[in-house]
Design a protein around this motif. Sequence first.
Motif, PDB file in Angstrom:
ATOM      1  N   UNK A 227       1.103  -1.243   0.102  1.00  0.00           N
ATOM      2  CA  UNK A 227       0.106  -0.002   0.042  1.00  0.00           C
ATOM      3  C   UNK A 227       0.955   1.330  -0.083  1.00  0.00           C
ATOM      4  N   UNK A 228       1.998   1.272   0.787  1.00  0.00           N
ATOM      5  CA  UNK A 228       2.871   2.425   0.798  1.00  0.00           C
ATOM      6  C   UNK A 228       3.535   2.589  -0.409  1.00  0.00           C
ATOM      7  N   UNK A 229       3.899   1.599  -1.120  1.00  0.00           N
ATOM      8  CA  UNK A 229       4.582   1.740  -2.401  1.00  0.00           C
ATOM      9  C   UNK A 229       3.568   2.223  -3.525  1.00  0.00           C
ATOM     10  N   UNK A 230       2.330   1.744  -3.488  1.00  0.00           N
ATOM     11  CA  UNK A 230       1.415   2.288  -4.438  1.00  0.00           C
ATOM     12  C   UNK A 230       0.888   3.811  -4.187  1.00  0.00           C
ATOM     13  N   UNK A 231       0.972   4.082  -2.929  1.00  0.00           N
ATOM     14  CA  UNK A 231       0.624   5.441  -2.575  1.00  0.00           C
ATOM     15  C   UNK A 231       1.624   6.343  -2.952  1.00  0.00           C
ATOM     16  N   UNK A 232       2.951   5.801  -2.756  1.00  0.00           N
ATOM     17  CA  UNK A 232       4.043   6.757  -3.185  1.00  0.00           C
ATOM     18  C   UNK A 232       4.212   7.086  -4.746  1.00  0.00           C
TER      19      UNK A 232
END
Length: 272
Positions: A227-232
């Motif tokens: 999720x953090x990678x997608x958001x970044x």
Amino acid sequence: MDLNTVVEIRDARRPEPWRHGDAWLGGGTYLFSEPQPHLRRLVDLSRTGWTPVHTRADGSLEIAATCTIAQLSRYARTLRAEAAPLFEQCCRAFLASFKIWHMATVGGNLCNALPAGPMISLTAALEGECLLRAQDGVRRRTRVTGFVTGAGRKDLAEGEMLRSVTLPARALACRTAFRQASLYRLGRSGVLVIGTLDPVDHSMAVTVTASTVRPVRLWFPLPPTAAALTAALGSAVAGHEWFDDIHGLPAWRRHMTFRLAEEIRRELEEAR
């Protein structure tokens, strides 16, 4: 292709004032590939005698702008570094003939600033720093991620020259993961994503090229969640920055970038 507007070729070792209509000549694989009616004189870099690529005392790697893809590939086979396999992967991303490999230069690939330029992918992922030299001898340095500013655009003033690119020792020690996608089996890269994992502090970086108009490098102090990678990624690349040409629509490039980035995240997280 003949450049019938060029009336002179000058040796770069003989300093002369820069003129309107001048262009640096490295390998010439792009320069001679299409009409260049604005050119009048070529400044030839082929006799400068710069060492193509060498490891410095501090462990960093300096690549001359005139280093050919073939020279870089040969050197990388002898390179004792964790990131060594990435060099050949990026060289092979050219999907070019042996003639191009022996003429095309690392500097030319960066200065053309094409989204699919695999030397941009390689040097951006390994924290490359460009050394630029102006006509008056003044030098400045800039990161590859800041040097290429858009499709065909770079931070290079009139008459300024890319002298070399330096890759730091710490980046060369990183474990790497590579993913590439194209619409065709032997087609130009539509998406190219590279991940690096620092063996010391376990920080992770994900670098996106080919699908975007400029190289995008994301750094995380620890491997991120999905999720953090997608958001970044979603916040780092604006809608208009997804590249659009015959080698892939923006929506497809975006989808594949997120997919391949997640594959890389999993691969590097498992390697910890």
